[in-house]
Write a protein that holds these residues in place. Structure first.
Motif, PDB file in Angstrom:
ATOM      1  N   ARG A 134     -31.946  18.874 -33.311  1.00 50.43           N
ATOM      2  CA  ARG A 134     -32.684  17.630 -33.137  1.00 50.43           C
ATOM      3  C   ARG A 134     -32.452  17.049 -31.747  1.00 50.43           C
ATOM      4  NH1 ARG A 134     -35.616  19.326 -35.559  1.00 50.43           N
ATOM      5  NH2 ARG A 134     -35.811  19.437 -37.829  1.00 50.43           N
ATOM      6  N   LYS A 135     -33.569  16.675 -31.093  1.00 48.72           N
ATOM      7  CA  LYS A 135     -33.517  16.106 -29.754  1.00 48.72           C
ATOM      8  C   LYS A 135     -34.245  14.762 -29.768  1.00 48.72           C
ATOM      9  CE  LYS A 135     -33.549  20.494 -27.150  1.00 48.72           C
ATOM     10  NZ  LYS A 135     -32.598  20.218 -26.066  1.00 48.72           N
ATOM     11  N   PRO A 136     -33.669  13.717 -29.183  1.00 48.68           N
ATOM     12  CA  PRO A 136     -34.354  12.419 -29.148  1.00 48.68           C
ATOM     13  C   PRO A 136     -35.556  12.448 -28.225  1.00 48.68           C
ATOM     14  CG  PRO A 136     -32.309  12.327 -27.901  1.00 48.68           C
ATOM     15  CD  PRO A 136     -32.317  13.651 -28.595  1.00 48.68           C
ATOM     16  N   LEU A 137     -36.581  11.669 -28.607  1.00 47.92           N
ATOM     17  CA  LEU A 137     -37.807  11.557 -27.831  1.00 47.92           C
ATOM     18  C   LEU A 137     -37.830  10.236 -27.073  1.00 47.92           C
ATOM     19  CD1 LEU A 137     -40.358  12.802 -30.531  1.00 47.92           C
ATOM     20  CD2 LEU A 137     -39.178  14.162 -28.789  1.00 47.92           C
ATOM     21  N   LEU A 138     -38.689  10.173 -26.065  1.00 46.35           N
ATOM     22  CA  LEU A 138     -38.804   8.969 -25.252  1.00 46.35           C
ATOM     23  C   LEU A 138     -39.220   7.754 -26.076  1.00 46.35           C
ATOM     24  CD1 LEU A 138     -40.672  10.406 -22.134  1.00 46.35           C
ATOM     25  CD2 LEU A 138     -38.338   9.489 -22.152  1.00 46.35           C
ATOM     26  N   THR A 139     -38.703   6.615 -25.717  1.00 48.53           N
ATOM     27  CA  THR A 139     -39.138   5.335 -26.249  1.00 48.53           C
ATOM     28  C   THR A 139     -40.226   4.769 -25.335  1.00 48.53           C
ATOM     29  OG1 THR A 139     -37.482   4.163 -24.952  1.00 48.53           O
ATOM     30  CG2 THR A 139     -36.820   4.907 -27.159  1.00 48.53           C
ATOM     31  N   GLU A 140     -40.772   3.603 -25.708  1.00 47.10           N
ATOM     32  CA  GLU A 140     -41.722   2.938 -24.815  1.00 47.10           C
ATOM     33  C   GLU A 140     -41.080   2.645 -23.463  1.00 47.10           C
ATOM     34  OE1 GLU A 140     -43.728  -0.443 -26.332  1.00 47.10           O
ATOM     35  OE2 GLU A 140     -44.336   0.521 -28.202  1.00 47.10           O
TER      36      GLU A 140
END
Length: 276
Positions: A134-140
């Protein structure tokens, strides 16, 4: 890491792309496809490039007089008869490590890139990859930081779905809906789309065109090749200077030239492309 002697400042954000391309010779812009940039040990899908490897790959480009740019800028320059020394750089999925690892290296080498994000998964993870990790994705906030660094933001659909297997409402939400949502987040026009998994057919390409995108990136679109189905070359951790040189030489042999001027794929064209 050793420094690249060409330390150009990061260029300004790209302007309007155009679908009209030079007619006097075949156009096969070289567009490289990245995903995640991180130090890693587990990578079942071959989507991760270490920061050190990316640094060497960008230095390889610069030493050959090439410069990486976002796809909108690449197409605009090619349409104007310029840009022969430009290479398209794309980063799919919108991983948070784009800001942490990729942007500093891109700016160091005087490059920009297009990052294709998933507005339906902002701040989430790559849940579509069953094997992980699992890899975090960009936020706003991360998307705005990428824009502030001179990068282009494009859509990768809402949720990373294979568009060739969706119903009409889902297809419209993934194409038009994702563009409208990203324009709310960024306050700017979103010109580019990237097909999840690289899979496309006539219906998916038509939906992307109807949604108002000026271009779209695929992987190996074959007979559907056009400004709305641009071929790209995958780049991974194993791509050293020799492999990059081979990929550059083979690109015009393995990928079709773009049709001159804005064109749509023929009706009934097959589903094509495979990848991430």
């Amino acid at each position: 890491m050793s420094a690249d002697p060409a330390h150009a400042p990061a260029p300004a954000a790209p302007g309007t792309a155009t679908a009209s391309l030079p007619r006097h010779r075949p156009v096969r812009p070289w567009v490289l496809m990245y995903h995640s940039v991180a130090r890693h040990t587990e990578d079942p899908y071959d989507i991760t490039v270490s920061p050190g490897r990316l640094d060497r790959q960008l230095r390889w480009l610069r030493r050959r007089g090439l410069r990486g740019v976002g796809v909108a800028e690449l197409l605009r320059e090619r349409a104007a008869g310029r840009g022969a020394r430009l290479v398209g750089l794309t980063f799919d999925d919108g991983y948070a490590d784009f800001i942490e690892e990729a942007v500093p290296l891109l700016r160091h080498h005087g490059c920009t890139a297009t990052v294709f994000v998933l507005p339906g998964r902002l701040g989430g993870t790559n849940a579509w990859d069953p094997q992980g990790p699992r890899k975090p994705l960009l936020t706003e906030a991360g998307i705005r930081a990428a824009l502030g660094a001179g990068m282009e933001i494009g859509s990768h659909g809402m949720l990373h779905l294979d568009l060739t297997g969706t119903d009409d409402d889902t297809l419209r939400r993934e194409t038009e809906g994702s563009r409208l949502l990203l324009e709310e987040v960024t306050g700017r026009s979103v010109r580019g789309f990237c097909y999840p998994y690289g899979t496309i057919d006539h219906r998916a390409v038509g939906a992307v065109r109807a949604a108002g995108y000026e271009y779209a990136c695929a992987i190996d679109p074959g007979p559907l090749t056009s400004v709305h189905a641009l071929p790209r070359v995958h780049v991974g951790e194993s791509d050293d200077s020799l492999r990059l040189h081979a990929k550059r030489l083979l690109h015009p042999l393995r990928r079709r030239a773009l049709p001159s001027g804005p064109t749509a794929p023929a009706a009934g064209a097959p589903r094509t492309g495979a990848g991430r």
